[in-house]
Design a protein around this motif. Sequence first.
Motif, PDB file in Angstrom:
ATOM      1  N   LEU A  98       5.836  15.796   9.100  1.00 47.65           N
ATOM      2  CA  LEU A  98       5.373  14.679   8.287  1.00 47.65           C
ATOM      3  C   LEU A  98       5.753  14.843   6.826  1.00 47.65           C
ATOM      4  O   LEU A  98       5.733  15.956   6.285  1.00 47.65           O
ATOM      5  CB  LEU A  98       3.845  14.551   8.348  1.00 47.65           C
ATOM      6  CG  LEU A  98       3.218  13.851   9.548  1.00 47.65           C
ATOM      7  CD1 LEU A  98       3.261  14.728  10.784  1.00 47.65           C
ATOM      8  CD2 LEU A  98       1.787  13.441   9.235  1.00 47.65           C
ATOM      9  N   LEU A  99       6.059  13.728   6.191  1.00 48.72           N
ATOM     10  CA  LEU A  99       6.036  13.602   4.749  1.00 48.72           C
ATOM     11  C   LEU A  99       4.681  13.007   4.417  1.00 48.72           C
ATOM     12  O   LEU A  99       4.299  11.976   4.975  1.00 48.72           O
ATOM     13  CB  LEU A  99       7.163  12.672   4.283  1.00 48.72           C
ATOM     14  CG  LEU A  99       7.368  12.515   2.779  1.00 48.72           C
ATOM     15  CD1 LEU A  99       7.926  13.798   2.172  1.00 48.72           C
ATOM     16  CD2 LEU A  99       8.323  11.344   2.486  1.00 48.72           C
ATOM     17  N   ASN A 100       3.923  13.643   3.511  1.00 45.30           N
ATOM     18  CA  ASN A 100       2.522  13.266   3.301  1.00 45.30           C
ATOM     19  C   ASN A 100       2.277  13.004   1.821  1.00 45.30           C
ATOM     20  O   ASN A 100       2.779  13.740   0.972  1.00 45.30           O
ATOM     21  CB  ASN A 100       1.607  14.400   3.794  1.00 45.30           C
ATOM     22  CG  ASN A 100       0.153  13.999   3.818  1.00 45.30           C
ATOM     23  OD1 ASN A 100      -0.189  12.920   4.288  1.00 45.30           O
ATOM     24  ND2 ASN A 100      -0.719  14.859   3.320  1.00 45.30           N
ATOM     25  N   ASP A 101       1.486  11.955   1.508  1.00 40.84           N
ATOM     26  CA  ASP A 101       1.224  11.666   0.102  1.00 40.84           C
ATOM     27  C   ASP A 101      -0.042  10.844  -0.062  1.00 40.84           C
ATOM     28  O   ASP A 101      -0.434  10.083   0.825  1.00 40.84           O
ATOM     29  CB  ASP A 101       2.392  10.908  -0.530  1.00 40.84           C
ATOM     30  CG  ASP A 101       2.657  11.362  -1.962  1.00 40.84           C
ATOM     31  OD1 ASP A 101       1.746  11.227  -2.800  1.00 40.84           O
ATOM     32  OD2 ASP A 101       3.763  11.863  -2.233  1.00 40.84           O
ATOM     33  N   PHE A 102      -0.663  11.035  -1.259  1.00 38.79           N
ATOM     34  CA  PHE A 102      -1.796  10.201  -1.650  1.00 38.79           C
ATOM     35  C   PHE A 102      -1.319   8.962  -2.397  1.00 38.79           C
ATOM     36  O   PHE A 102      -2.051   7.979  -2.524  1.00 38.79           O
ATOM     37  CB  PHE A 102      -2.768  10.987  -2.537  1.00 38.79           C
ATOM     38  CG  PHE A 102      -2.241  11.275  -3.920  1.00 38.79           C
ATOM     39  CD1 PHE A 102      -2.429  10.370  -4.949  1.00 38.79           C
ATOM     40  CD2 PHE A 102      -1.555  12.448  -4.189  1.00 38.79           C
ATOM     41  CE1 PHE A 102      -1.938  10.622  -6.220  1.00 38.79           C
ATOM     42  CE2 PHE A 102      -1.066  12.718  -5.449  1.00 38.79           C
ATOM     43  CZ  PHE A 102      -1.254  11.799  -6.477  1.00 38.79           C
ATOM     44  N   ASP A 103      -0.099   9.020  -2.946  1.00 40.27           N
ATOM     45  CA  ASP A 103       0.458   7.909  -3.710  1.00 40.27           C
ATOM     46  C   ASP A 103       0.990   6.874  -2.733  1.00 40.27           C
ATOM     47  O   ASP A 103       2.049   7.054  -2.133  1.00 40.27           O
ATOM     48  CB  ASP A 103       1.576   8.420  -4.625  1.00 40.27           C
ATOM     49  CG  ASP A 103       2.081   7.347  -5.581  1.00 40.27           C
ATOM     50  OD1 ASP A 103       2.069   6.157  -5.204  1.00 40.27           O
ATOM     51  OD2 ASP A 103       2.482   7.701  -6.708  1.00 40.27           O
ATOM     52  N   LEU A 104       0.252   5.784  -2.561  1.00 39.66           N
ATOM     53  CA  LEU A 104       0.630   4.764  -1.587  1.00 39.66           C
ATOM     54  C   LEU A 104       1.305   3.575  -2.259  1.00 39.66           C
ATOM     55  O   LEU A 104       1.353   2.482  -1.701  1.00 39.66           O
ATOM     56  CB  LEU A 104      -0.608   4.310  -0.801  1.00 39.66           C
ATOM     57  CG  LEU A 104      -1.392   5.438  -0.115  1.00 39.66           C
ATOM     58  CD1 LEU A 104      -2.527   4.868   0.712  1.00 39.66           C
ATOM     59  CD2 LEU A 104      -0.487   6.318   0.741  1.00 39.66           C
ATOM     60  N   SER A 105       1.853   3.818  -3.439  1.00 40.33           N
ATOM     61  CA  SER A 105       2.520   2.763  -4.192  1.00 40.33           C
ATOM     62  C   SER A 105       3.954   2.583  -3.715  1.00 40.33           C
ATOM     63  O   SER A 105       4.439   3.272  -2.804  1.00 40.33           O
ATOM     64  CB  SER A 105       2.521   3.115  -5.678  1.00 40.33           C
ATOM     65  OG  SER A 105       3.424   4.181  -5.932  1.00 40.33           O
ATOM     66  N   ALA A 106       4.659   1.669  -4.399  1.00 43.72           N
ATOM     67  CA  ALA A 106       6.068   1.458  -4.100  1.00 43.72           C
ATOM     68  C   ALA A 106       6.901   2.711  -4.350  1.00 43.72           C
ATOM     69  O   ALA A 106       7.983   2.869  -3.764  1.00 43.72           O
ATOM     70  CB  ALA A 106       6.608   0.293  -4.924  1.00 43.72           C
ATOM     71  N   ASP A 107       6.407   3.615  -5.206  1.00 43.67           N
ATOM     72  CA  ASP A 107       7.138   4.864  -5.451  1.00 43.67           C
ATOM     73  C   ASP A 107       7.273   5.675  -4.168  1.00 43.67           C
ATOM     74  O   ASP A 107       8.321   6.291  -3.922  1.00 43.67           O
ATOM     75  CB  ASP A 107       6.420   5.697  -6.521  1.00 43.67           C
ATOM     76  CG  ASP A 107       6.470   5.059  -7.888  1.00 43.67           C
ATOM     77  OD1 ASP A 107       7.386   4.246  -8.141  1.00 43.67           O
ATOM     78  OD2 ASP A 107       5.584   5.359  -8.713  1.00 43.67           O
ATOM     79  N   TYR A 108       6.215   5.703  -3.360  1.00 47.94           N
ATOM     80  CA  TYR A 108       6.276   6.440  -2.092  1.00 47.94           C
ATOM     81  C   TYR A 108       7.204   5.729  -1.112  1.00 47.94           C
ATOM     82  O   TYR A 108       7.979   6.374  -0.397  1.00 47.94           O
ATOM     83  CB  TYR A 108       4.872   6.589  -1.519  1.00 47.94           C
ATOM     84  CG  TYR A 108       4.745   7.525  -0.330  1.00 47.94           C
ATOM     85  CD1 TYR A 108       5.598   8.600  -0.140  1.00 47.94           C
ATOM     86  CD2 TYR A 108       3.728   7.338   0.615  1.00 47.94           C
ATOM     87  CE1 TYR A 108       5.460   9.460   0.938  1.00 47.94           C
ATOM     88  CE2 TYR A 108       3.577   8.197   1.685  1.00 47.94           C
ATOM     89  CZ  TYR A 108       4.444   9.248   1.857  1.00 47.94           C
ATOM     90  OH  TYR A 108       4.300  10.098   2.927  1.00 47.94           O
ATOM     91  N   GLU A 109       7.155   4.411  -1.090  1.00 53.14           N
ATOM     92  CA  GLU A 109       8.077   3.674  -0.230  1.00 53.14           C
ATOM     93  C   GLU A 109       9.530   3.984  -0.593  1.00 53.14           C
ATOM     94  O   GLU A 109      10.372   4.184   0.287  1.00 53.14           O
ATOM     95  CB  GLU A 109       7.820   2.173  -0.355  1.00 53.14           C
ATOM     96  CG  GLU A 109       6.483   1.713   0.215  1.00 53.14           C
ATOM     97  CD  GLU A 109       6.290   0.227   0.049  1.00 53.14           C
ATOM     98  OE1 GLU A 109       6.923  -0.540   0.805  1.00 53.14           O
ATOM     99  OE2 GLU A 109       5.515  -0.176  -0.843  1.00 53.14           O
ATOM    100  N   ARG A 110       9.826   4.016  -1.899  1.00 57.65           N
ATOM    101  CA  ARG A 110      11.192   4.334  -2.323  1.00 57.65           C
ATOM    102  C   ARG A 110      11.580   5.749  -1.908  1.00 57.65           C
ATOM    103  O   ARG A 110      12.718   5.994  -1.470  1.00 57.65           O
ATOM    104  CB  ARG A 110      11.320   4.159  -3.835  1.00 57.65           C
ATOM    105  CG  ARG A 110      11.478   2.706  -4.275  1.00 57.65           C
ATOM    106  CD  ARG A 110      11.848   2.613  -5.736  1.00 57.65           C
ATOM    107  NE  ARG A 110      10.727   2.993  -6.594  1.00 57.65           N
ATOM    108  CZ  ARG A 110       9.808   2.155  -7.034  1.00 57.65           C
ATOM    109  NH1 ARG A 110       9.845   0.869  -6.676  1.00 57.65           N
ATOM    110  NH2 ARG A 110       8.824   2.570  -7.817  1.00 57.65           N
ATOM    111  N   LEU A 111      10.650   6.689  -2.047  1.00 60.50           N
ATOM    112  CA  LEU A 111      10.949   8.068  -1.649  1.00 60.50           C
ATOM    113  C   LEU A 111      11.250   8.141  -0.161  1.00 60.50           C
ATOM    114  O   LEU A 111      12.224   8.800   0.254  1.00 60.50           O
ATOM    115  CB  LEU A 111       9.770   8.978  -1.991  1.00 60.50           C
ATOM    116  CG  LEU A 111       9.884  10.416  -1.483  1.00 60.50           C
ATOM    117  CD1 LEU A 111      11.066  11.126  -2.131  1.00 60.50           C
ATOM    118  CD2 LEU A 111       8.591  11.187  -1.718  1.00 60.50           C
TER     119      LEU A 111
END
Length: 420
Positions: free
Chosen positions: A216-229
């Motif tokens: 998994l790639l895991n994150d608390f940042d659920l913004s467009a920044d995470y989508e881009r990543l």
Amino acid sequence: MPDVRVPRPADLDHRGARAVVTVLDAGGRPVPDTEVEVAQTRHAFGFGCTAFEAIPVANGEQPGPGDPAADVLPAVLDRWLDVFDTATLPFYWSRFEPERGRPDTDRLLAAARWLAGRGVRVKGHPLAWHTLAPAWLRDVPEDEVAAAVRDRITRDVTAFRGVVDTWDAINEVVIMPVFDKEPNGLTRLCARDGRVATARLAFDAARAANPGATLLLNDFDLSADYERLIGDCLDAGVGIDAIGLQTHMHQGYRGEEWTLGVLERFARFGLPLHLTETTLLSGDLMPPEIEDLNDWQVPSWPSTPEGEARQADEVERHYRTLFGHPAVQAATYWGLCDAGAWLGAPAGLLRADGTPKPAYAALRGLVRGAWWLGPTPVRTDAGGRFVLDAYLGDYRVTAGGRAAALTLAPSTPRTEARLA
């Protein structure tokens, strides 16, 4: 043909299947016109929770400062096993290997095996993360940081292969290169090489050590920044198996509309979604102006009757939303008990003394009630068959003191249960 049916609303059709089951004796012959018992043993969906409390029990130790008290711990684990089937164990690098070359492998492996022996799927969290990175990595050159990350992942994924086969390969990469709360080697590495290259390092090392692992790639940042990543990683060929989404709702339940919006945004990548870290409070909410949840530290944060009623309602609504979305494959609640809860928040489904809050009963009523097949009798037909129409997962068929296991999946409209 006789059947065993668990009623499902139309919006949960994707969570169930129908199969013709042929019951066979030990010699492979059908068992006709015989009463058998069918019972579910595990969901296909991963109903998860942290299981840090299993570590002292599996190792014959006294509970640590963050664990429920010794007289409470057995009941806590019993209640854990009565709802959940997927465990997250802690592999925070600074705690797992505070002294370089002396990892805590044996203790964590004992805990993983203790859980696996009880039918629990086990996940490791996390392999690479800037927070809780070891102090001995803080000042070494970036190339040495990269080598240490690769070696750590290779060593640990190899050591736990076959027991822990799901990993948060890398955690919170969006903020990693600009993280400024404390100096650490991972932030320096990510600032130099970039997010995608740092993620690739973790995924490639884990994949080489266990080609069959779920990473998994895991994150608390659920913004467009995470989508881009995510998009950048996939375009670069990084082997992400599932997307991890954290939902620590210490400032209040965000509601069905918000949750569905997040799920739809991340489902577009065509990968399974894992809600990796979920919390809902049963006490006062954290003030809305707090940006970093870690910045809110209070001496006492009690659970309240009003908060417990609110939490029960929100837990049920949240899990109905997750289970109802076809892209969601797993959901992990972050901390069963208030004892040792993150930030001291009243986020557990059990109070610190191990007694269940209403939210525990609400979640159990779904996982082991509305969405579950308890022991159910059915008589086979002249060909030894019956129809199982139920929620996806693992089942046990018993007759005459003999048992057989089977898995109900959409891809197996016909299956066998050989009694042994």
